[in-house]
Design an enzyme around this catalytic site. Sequence first.
Site, PDB file in Angstrom:
ATOM      1  N   LYS A 247      42.484 -10.551   3.181  1.00 49.70           N
ATOM      2  CA  LYS A 247      43.088 -10.906   1.897  1.00 49.70           C
ATOM      3  C   LYS A 247      42.215 -10.379   0.765  1.00 49.70           C
ATOM      4  O   LYS A 247      40.992 -10.568   0.769  1.00 49.70           O
ATOM      5  CB  LYS A 247      43.242 -12.424   1.807  1.00 49.70           C
ATOM      6  CG  LYS A 247      44.117 -12.912   0.673  1.00 49.70           C
ATOM      7  CD  LYS A 247      44.362 -14.408   0.823  1.00 49.70           C
ATOM      8  CE  LYS A 247      45.316 -14.924  -0.229  1.00 49.70           C
ATOM      9  NZ  LYS A 247      45.593 -16.369  -0.064  1.00 49.70           N
ATOM     10  N   GLU A 335      55.634 -29.259   5.415  1.00 51.54           N
ATOM     11  CA  GLU A 335      55.893 -30.424   4.575  1.00 51.54           C
ATOM     12  C   GLU A 335      56.606 -31.540   5.329  1.00 51.54           C
ATOM     13  O   GLU A 335      56.331 -32.724   5.105  1.00 51.54           O
ATOM     14  CB  GLU A 335      56.702 -30.010   3.348  1.00 51.54           C
ATOM     15  CG  GLU A 335      55.950 -29.140   2.353  1.00 51.54           C
ATOM     16  CD  GLU A 335      55.979 -27.663   2.705  1.00 51.54           C
ATOM     17  OE1 GLU A 335      55.332 -26.870   1.998  1.00 51.54           O
ATOM     18  OE2 GLU A 335      56.650 -27.297   3.711  1.00 51.54           O
ATOM     19  N   ARG A 363      61.798 -29.864   0.611  1.00 50.78           N
ATOM     20  CA  ARG A 363      62.035 -29.417   1.986  1.00 50.78           C
ATOM     21  C   ARG A 363      61.929 -30.576   2.980  1.00 50.78           C
ATOM     22  O   ARG A 363      62.280 -30.419   4.145  1.00 50.78           O
ATOM     23  CB  ARG A 363      60.997 -28.343   2.365  1.00 50.78           C
ATOM     24  CG  ARG A 363      60.861 -27.223   1.361  1.00 50.78           C
ATOM     25  CD  ARG A 363      59.872 -26.175   1.816  1.00 50.78           C
ATOM     26  NE  ARG A 363      60.510 -25.220   2.698  1.00 50.78           N
ATOM     27  CZ  ARG A 363      59.863 -24.283   3.374  1.00 50.78           C
ATOM     28  NH1 ARG A 363      58.554 -24.204   3.298  1.00 50.78           N
ATOM     29  NH2 ARG A 363      60.515 -23.455   4.146  1.00 50.78           N
TER      30      ARG A 363
END
Length: 620
Positions: A247, A335, A363
């Site tokens: 990254k 979640e 969600r």
Amino acid sequence: MGDPHVVRALPTGQLASLARDIRTFLIEKVCASGGHLGPNLGVVELTIALHRAFDSPRDAILFDTGHQAYVHKILTGRAAGFDHLRQAGGLSGYPSRRESVHDWCENSHASASLSYADGLAKANDLRGHTDRSVVAVIGDGAMTGGMAWEALNNIGASRRPVVVVLNDNGRSYAPTTGAIANHLHSLKHPGDHSRVEDGQAASDLFTKLGFTYLGPVDGHDTSALQHVLDQARVLRRPALVHVVTVKGWGFGPAESDEADCLHAVGMVNAVSGRPTPAAGPLAASWTSVFGQALLELAAQRQDLVAVTASMLRPTGLHPMAVKYPERVFDVGIAEQHAVTSAAGLAMGGFHPVLAVYSTFLTRAVDQVLMDVALHRLPVTFVLDRAGITGPDGASHHGMWDACLLGMVPGLRIAVPRDSSQLRSLLREATAHSVGPTALRFPKGSAATAHSVGPTALRFPKGSANRDLPAVRRAGSVDILSESGIRDVLLLSYGPLAPLCLQAAAQLNERGIGVSVADPRWAAPIAPELLDLAAMHRLVVTVEDSSRTGGFGSTLAQHLHDHAVTTPLRNLGLPRAFLAHGPREQLLADAGLSVPQIVHTVLRARAGKPLAHALPDGSWQ
């Protein structure tokens, strides 16, 4: 850089130069405008290889958590738009079907790309498009989400030509956690048994699920990437390409960014990666105020624990994780699991605080409803980025949490107007032991009690309210401003209180008596609000949430049910997906500004209907 066909035609020897140019372009543009920097620097070579191995848009290339699609935008003709990245009317920070035929889905929530891919592959099959491929690029962080595994289960058994590109950089916002991270580590380092139970290296899980596993491959070697992607394409069956990237690759500050502050940036220095100095001192953010308040409560209560869905720092839980690491749980980008795991913690005698972005909790509404509320469990949901968020656009505006949670039996919703009240409401929420609670606050700097207005009086106990009739229980509503003439009651929804106070001042100057009140707890509706409404000739609610099913519409129903005849006008966000842009401008477009609050009151007093914002920005 504007046509994938040109990219495919480039000689191999020019690919390294192209990657350098793109990386330089990204650093220059994103540091100047803000946006997702680290994720895109890490996929430069991978995206080039994807567009050389596959024919977009004939072959669908889907980006999970689409903030890693900037390079894809550059290669598909949108480089010029980066001068207005994430600005009103400018380039979206995520894939956008309105921008390009190369963007199949506006995907900015994790773990969904594989399900899109499964459906597209089925559609190709049904239409007889046997020469097309579907490619889903998903990070190892997003692979911690259960939806990804539901899709893998279906794709692996289908034998359809779906290529899953697993971009493994070892982190999402933070280092990837859990057994999946351990498994990927064992595939990258087969001789290292330090992260595998009993010293046994794991066999390839993806092959067992029906995929041809290819990799791991160096994600910064374009030629190696193209070779393995070509292999995956010609298989014409489910394949998983395990790509290992870094990254922030190619930009030192981003590569060494352990805190992931360069994942998403504001305006930063293009050399150091440090934020551009502000013109003046910055006020504390809502997130940081919450994080400090929670840490103080955790020091007083051993039963207080915290849960995050791979967003430890962005949601303010990092200070508590540092001091009480055994009481903070990162469950990955999951979640639904986070909510039900919090339910289990509550069943075990703890009070969990689940901190999540507002738009991500939507969600897991079923889990809030059936796994927490049905059992009347004391779980506190802290919803960051509630209301208009600004440059991230439709997928990140926290417009729906209050409407959805408002339907949940027994759940109490608090909306603090300033930093001081956030602290007190968090204390009240975590002291509530007979059901769930939620706090919602926006992105940005938190208002202080001084900036909001004068010291509030608690209705009905304040001395200024001695002449008001008795109410049915102890006061819970704050009176922020009161006029001797009770023409209009403005009910501010949390951080919109300053707008209401300014509007009230202007209306008072016109001889219209306006009171401003803050419900503090927006759900359930406090009986005091019915009494206050009955004392005035007009009620106007002002909320940074959807008008459909929000605070105002719920209050209107209560007024009707209790035969309170005071008319009500509701200002809030429209039932629409709102584009990206400055928060203040988007609020104003929805009627949430001082002039429009004043305008609403004047129209109502004249017997005219509430004005509404139209899609073209005009008003009716």
